[in-house]
Design an enzyme around this catalytic site. Structure first.
Site, PDB file in Angstrom:
ATOM      1  CG  ASP A   3      -1.967   1.120   1.139  1.00  0.00           C
ATOM      2  OD1 ASP A   3      -1.973   1.859   0.133  1.00  0.00           O
ATOM      3  OD2 ASP A   3      -2.790   1.251   2.064  1.00  0.00           O
TER       4      ASP A   3
ATOM      5  CD  GLU B 267      -5.023   7.071   2.375  1.00  0.00           C
ATOM      6  OE1 GLU B 267      -4.303   6.326   3.014  1.00  0.00           O
ATOM      7  OE2 GLU B 267      -5.022   7.119   1.143  1.00  0.00           O
TER       8      GLU B 267
HETATM    9  C1  BGC Z   1      -4.667   3.670   0.737  1.00  0.00           C
HETATM   10  C2  BGC Z   1      -5.251   2.532  -0.052  1.00  0.00           C
HETATM   11  C3  BGC Z   1      -5.319   2.870  -1.503  1.00  0.00           C
HETATM   12  C4  BGC Z   1      -3.964   3.318  -1.995  1.00  0.00           C
HETATM   13  C5  BGC Z   1      -3.935   3.717  -3.447  1.00  0.00           C
HETATM   14  C6  BGC Z   1      -3.393   4.159   0.115  1.00  0.00           C
HETATM   15  O1  BGC Z   1      -2.900   5.260   0.797  1.00  0.00           O
HETATM   16  O2  BGC Z   1      -4.425   3.249   2.055  1.00  0.00           O
HETATM   17  O3  BGC Z   1      -6.527   2.215   0.464  1.00  0.00           O
HETATM   18  O4  BGC Z   1      -5.781   1.768  -2.213  1.00  0.00           O
HETATM   19  O5  BGC Z   1      -3.527   4.416  -1.230  1.00  0.00           O
HETATM   20  O6  BGC Z   1      -4.522   4.954  -3.657  1.00  0.00           O
HETATM   21  C1  BGC Z   2      -2.133  10.857  -3.525  1.00  0.00           C
HETATM   22  C2  BGC Z   2      -3.346  10.021  -3.784  1.00  0.00           C
HETATM   23  C3  BGC Z   2      -3.218   8.689  -3.125  1.00  0.00           C
HETATM   24  C4  BGC Z   2      -2.888   8.870  -1.684  1.00  0.00           C
HETATM   25  C5  BGC Z   2      -2.629   7.543  -1.063  1.00  0.00           C
HETATM   26  C6  BGC Z   2      -1.886  10.979  -2.072  1.00  0.00           C
HETATM   27  O1  BGC Z   2      -0.716  11.687  -1.814  1.00  0.00           O
HETATM   28  O2  BGC Z   2      -2.258  12.127  -4.119  1.00  0.00           O
HETATM   29  O3  BGC Z   2      -3.477   9.845  -5.164  1.00  0.00           O
HETATM   30  O4  BGC Z   2      -4.344   7.896  -3.272  1.00  0.00           O
HETATM   31  O5  BGC Z   2      -1.757   9.705  -1.495  1.00  0.00           O
HETATM   32  O6  BGC Z   2      -2.106   7.686   0.206  1.00  0.00           O
END
Ligand code: BGC
Ligand code: BGC
Length: 856
Positions: free
Chosen positions: A336, A537
């Site tokens: 991840d 998140e």
């Molecule tokens: C998140 C995931 C997600 C991935 C890709 C991560 O930060 O925890 O749930 O699938 O980013 O965007």
């Molecule tokens: C990105 C997102 C991504 C996320 C995952 C961000 O910094 O811009 O595209 O899904 O991080 O943690």
């Protein structure tokens, strides 16, 4: 001497993240980290708590033979390339070709050409470009189709015009596993239309502490419900294991995430540490994976979080021994978002530990992926990553690609339904989403049986959520955090107000939209739509369960005071304490984050044209609703007496229940004591502990008087009394950090008004050779740093100074003072010898400060 503690929060350490941990972990670690021999299967070492499962998709000898043939032809460079997943913002099709990259992704809010309004044709064209690059064997290599993964977590949410289903917390409330199959299928179809093969969903988190900012991505705090849903969602997305079109045509590859216990972290801290026994791990957090595996889920995403201090990305026991061996998972494990970097001894660009523990594909989203490729290749060549492990990882990836028919499918644009715009936001998908909205609403209060409302009335629709599709959709909606959108970014969607206006006006009533609740003609009823703004998140964590909505409460009260019956529609991603708002309403409905089909709300709260109940409420809470705002965990069997509404609660129109005034005691302490808060006074004060992240990315809690780590040492020294200070020495061999960290949050906001500052004494013995930052941290990507380089350089060697940093200035720079994890840390890549003494939070005026650190 050096006690390695295996901590939860280390993510984004350098980018303003932080360390956290607590000493109690050491005992639990012993207890739960490794299963005790009495309960484990002696031949495998896997605890008997784990069932033996079989994947829903049977192993096919002809597929394995094809893999053997491919592996025999592939070079080691090509094998390593398969194991790297890159992001569309940091890798071109040319890169995919040159490095034989196995997979690409687009992160949340990442679009073709960086264009939020990219068309379906743009998505497919980009998929084609990467595909052709992956199939280009002009360098003599083997043509292996890449797969593209995307976060379609509530519909194809990065795509303009897609159907946005309610978030998982709402779907849970519907208690309808079959509906998950329909939602999975509709989502998959929309994803296919854009040329994408693979979805990073479903999230199978069983969230136990609702302060976590990803609570809404969880179906329930109840593992049984998550289990009942997981397999259905996988089947909806991937198709039936026996079907011809399994994993293809209108189906995609699904991902069970985030393995494991992402929803079980202590204090609900994002990317934190689940400090629990193995029995609980299995009983509470693994259940969704069981049904997902039985449905044949083909990929599993490792969690950022830790189990008893050990990062999941490096957890051999759980990834290999349990998931692959005992649970029979024969697809592949993807990481991840550079999560491998937090494994002890790893960095963003090097982590053989993860691969050796069982990770099959690195998610390497930033441009440093080339370094990761290079290092992984070197490790594969040297045998640090054994050949058998390398082949196993690639075998798993190829297995999934072959099962999904990718070798025969041709370019994304040539596949069935590619670029079929009619699938994006298709009426039949929207109908499923609207059904999901209807079934997910939970009626908490309906005094005087105010609901259902007659249609032909004068209805006032107020609140900032009334006509705000972004707000009603929550995080992961077009953008990553779900912020920065306007209604025009959701073509085809309906706001809650839009749905109300439609039914009321058709029946001859009026529906007046008035965000602030003002009106010219007194309405018969007011509907107020309000609640949490979108978040995802990292940014969504909170320190307590208080709904901070004074303006909304005032609006409800103002309408009530004019003798207008008030219906409250609460948009939320979690169960929050809203007793004052409930008291100020006649009817109160948790509408969660309904997504693009806001009309599903009016379907339920209004009668039909004949004046009868149109749709009754079906939703029941799958998260206990708190009776105060304290940060107490409430789940079935855990503090049930502290639930205002229990798990399973939800009124229907058949109920006649009067909710009397609820307690308005939040339970939160209003601390306005002027007393200083000691953080370190010779020892680290609870909840903090002294922690170091050394140059090798190893985390240690310092509990002895001398600790020598890679590139940094910490020593207890005497200033006024024995061992009342800590000497911190950096060698200059790489970046290292030391500070005070906790696994629980501390609210420092009460110090703000009193000219509060972070105050400490410092003595410099050797001035810094490079930049030095002082930081305060509140989680991943949450915190503030100030440079103290000049201050330390200017200090007279050997002389003590009292230094202060304004809390206000840290707050303005991004530290959320109500949820501090680390009030003080220092990091540098240079050499430095300094000693600190008496670290505390206090009023600056009273602290006799010698030097101020200025903002900026
Ligand atoms: C998140 C995931 C997600 C991935 C890709 C991560 O930060 O925890 O749930 O699938 O980013 O965007
Ligand atoms: C990105 C997102 C991504 C996320 C995952 C961000 O910094 O811009 O595209 O899904 O991080 O943690």
């Amino acid at each position: 001497m050096k006690k390695r503690i295996l901590l939860g929060i280390i993510s984004g350490l350098i980018a303003g993240g932080g360390l956290a941990g607590c000493s109690e972990q050491n005992s639990t670690q012993k207890m739960a980290g490794v299963p005790s021999s009495s309960s484990s299967d002696s031949s495998t070492g896997v605890s008997a708590h784990w069932p033996q499962l079989t994947s829903g998709i049977a192993r096919d000898p002809s597929v394995e033979a094809r893999i053997d043939a491919l592996l025999a032809k592939m070079s080691i460079e090509e094998k390593v390339g398969q194991m790297i997943q890159v992001e569309i913002r940091s890798a071109t099709p040319e890169d995919v070709k040159q490095y034989h990259i196995g997979s690409i992704l687009n992160g949340g809010g990442s679009f073709p050409n960086d264009n939020k309004h990219a068309s379906v044709a743009d998505w497919v064209a980009l998929a084609d470009a990467y595909y052709h690059a992956s199939m280009d064997a002009s360098d003599g290599g083997v043509a292996i189709p890449m797969i593209w993964g995307t976060d379609a977590v509530h519909g194809h949410n990065n795509v303009i015009g897609a159907t946005l289903f309610p978030h998982n917390i709402a779907l849970g409330a519907a208690h309808n596993p079959e509906l998950m199959r329909k939602i999975g299928a509709a989502t998959a179809a929309e994803v296919r239309a854009t040329g994408i093969d693979w979805v990073f969903a479903p999230t199978l988190a069983v969230v136990r502490d609702d302060r976590w900012g990803r609570t809404y991505e969880s179906y329930s705090e109840d593992p049984e419900l998550v289990r009942a849903y997981g397999g259905e969602m996988v089947t909806g997305m991937q198709g039936n294991p026996d079907a011809e079109d399994l994993l293809q045509v209108k189906h995609v590859i699904a991902t069970a995430k985030h393995y494991l216990a992402d929803g079980g972290t202590l204090n609900g801290i994002d990317r934190g540490d689940a400090i629990i026994s193995e029995e609980e791990l299995v009983r509470l957090h693994a259940q969704g994976y069981f049904s997902a595996i039985e449905a044949g889920v083909q990929t599993v995403m490792a969690s950022f979080s830790s189990w008893n201090g050990e990062k999941m990305h490096g957890h051999k026991y759980l990834m290999t021994d349990v998931l692959k061996d005992r649970l029979g998972f024969d697809g592949f494990i993807v990481g991840d978002w550079a999560g491998h970097q937090f494994v002890n001894g790893c960095s963003n660009v090097s982590c053989p530990q993860s691969v050796n523990a069982g990770l099959d594909m690195f998610m390497a989203p930033d441009p440093s992926w080339k370094e990761l490729y290079k290092n992984t290749l070197a490790q594969a060549k040297s045998g640090e990553i054994p050949a058998a492990r390398l082949d196993d990882a690639v075998r798993r990836i190829l297995r999934v690609k072959i099962r999904a028919g990718l070798f025969e499918a041709g370019a994304p644009s040539e596949r069935a339904f590619a670029a079929d715009e009619s699938l994006i936001g298709a009426p039949e998908h929207r109908a499923v989403a609207r059904q999901a909205v209807r079934e997910s609403l939970v009626l908490l209060k309906n005094n005087g049986n105010l609901l259902p409302l007659a249609r032909d009335q004068r209805v006032l629709v107020a609140g900032d959520g009334a006509d705000n599709i972004g707000k009603q959709s929550g995080g992961w909606s077009i953008t990553w955090q779900g912020t920065g959108n306007q209604n025009s970014d959701f073509p085809g969607a309906t706001s809650v107000y839009g749905g109300i206006a439609e039914v009321v006006e058709a029946a001859g009533g009026t529906a007046e939209l008035s965000v602030d609740g003002s009106f010219e003609q007194k309405p018969d009823v007011a509907i107020v739509v309000f609640g949490e703004d979108p978040y995802a998140e990292m940014q969504g964590d909170v320190s307590n369960l208080d709904y901070k909505g004074d303006a909304d409460l005032a609006l409800l009260q103002k309408l009530r005071a004019q003798n207008i019956p008030v219906v409250a529609l609460f948009i939320t991603g979690r169960s929050l304490w809203v007793n004052p708002e409930i008291n100020a309403s006649d009817a109160f409905v948790a509408i969660w984050q309904p997504g693009s089909e806001g009309a599903g709300v009016a379907d339920v709260i209004f009668r039909n044209a004949e004046g009868e109940v149109n749709h009754d409420f079906k939703g029941k809470l799958t998260f206990s609703w708190p009776n105060d705002a304290q940060p107490t965990v409430r789940n079935p069997g855990e503090n049930e007496a502290l639930a205002q509404f229990n798990f399973g609660y939800g009124l229907t129109y058949g109920d006649t229940v009067e909710i009397a005034a609820l307690s308005e005691q939040s339970g939160l302490k209003v601390s306005d004591s002027a007393e200083a808060l000691a953080v370190f006074n010779g020892r680290a004060l609870d909840p903090w502990s002294f922690q170091v992240m050394d140059t090798a990315n190893n985390l240690s809690t310092i509990s002895s008087s001398v600790a020598k780590l890679s590139g940094i040492s910490v020593q207890s020294v005497d200033r006024k009394v024995q061992e009342d200070s800590r000497r911190l020495r950096w060698s200059g061999e790489g970046s290292a950090m030391v500070g005070l960290f906790a696994n629980s949050r501390t609210d420092l906001t009460s110090y703000l008004g009193k000219q509060g500052a972070l105050v400490f004494d410092v003595k410099v013995d050797a001035a810094p050779s490079a930049a030095v930052s002082l930081g305060m941290n509140c989680g991943t990507d949450c915190g503030a740093e100030q440079s103290i380089t000049e201050l330390l350089k200017g200090a007279t060697p050997g002389e003590w100074k009292t230094v202060a940093v304004d809390l206000q200035c840290l707050a303005e720079a991004g530290a959320k003072l109500d949820m501090v994890l680390s009030p003080f840390y220092v990091r540098t890549a240079g050499a430095l010898d300094m000693t600190v003494h008496n670290i505390h939070i206090a009023s600056k005026a009273e602290s006799g400060v010698d030097a101020d650190i200025h903002c900026g």
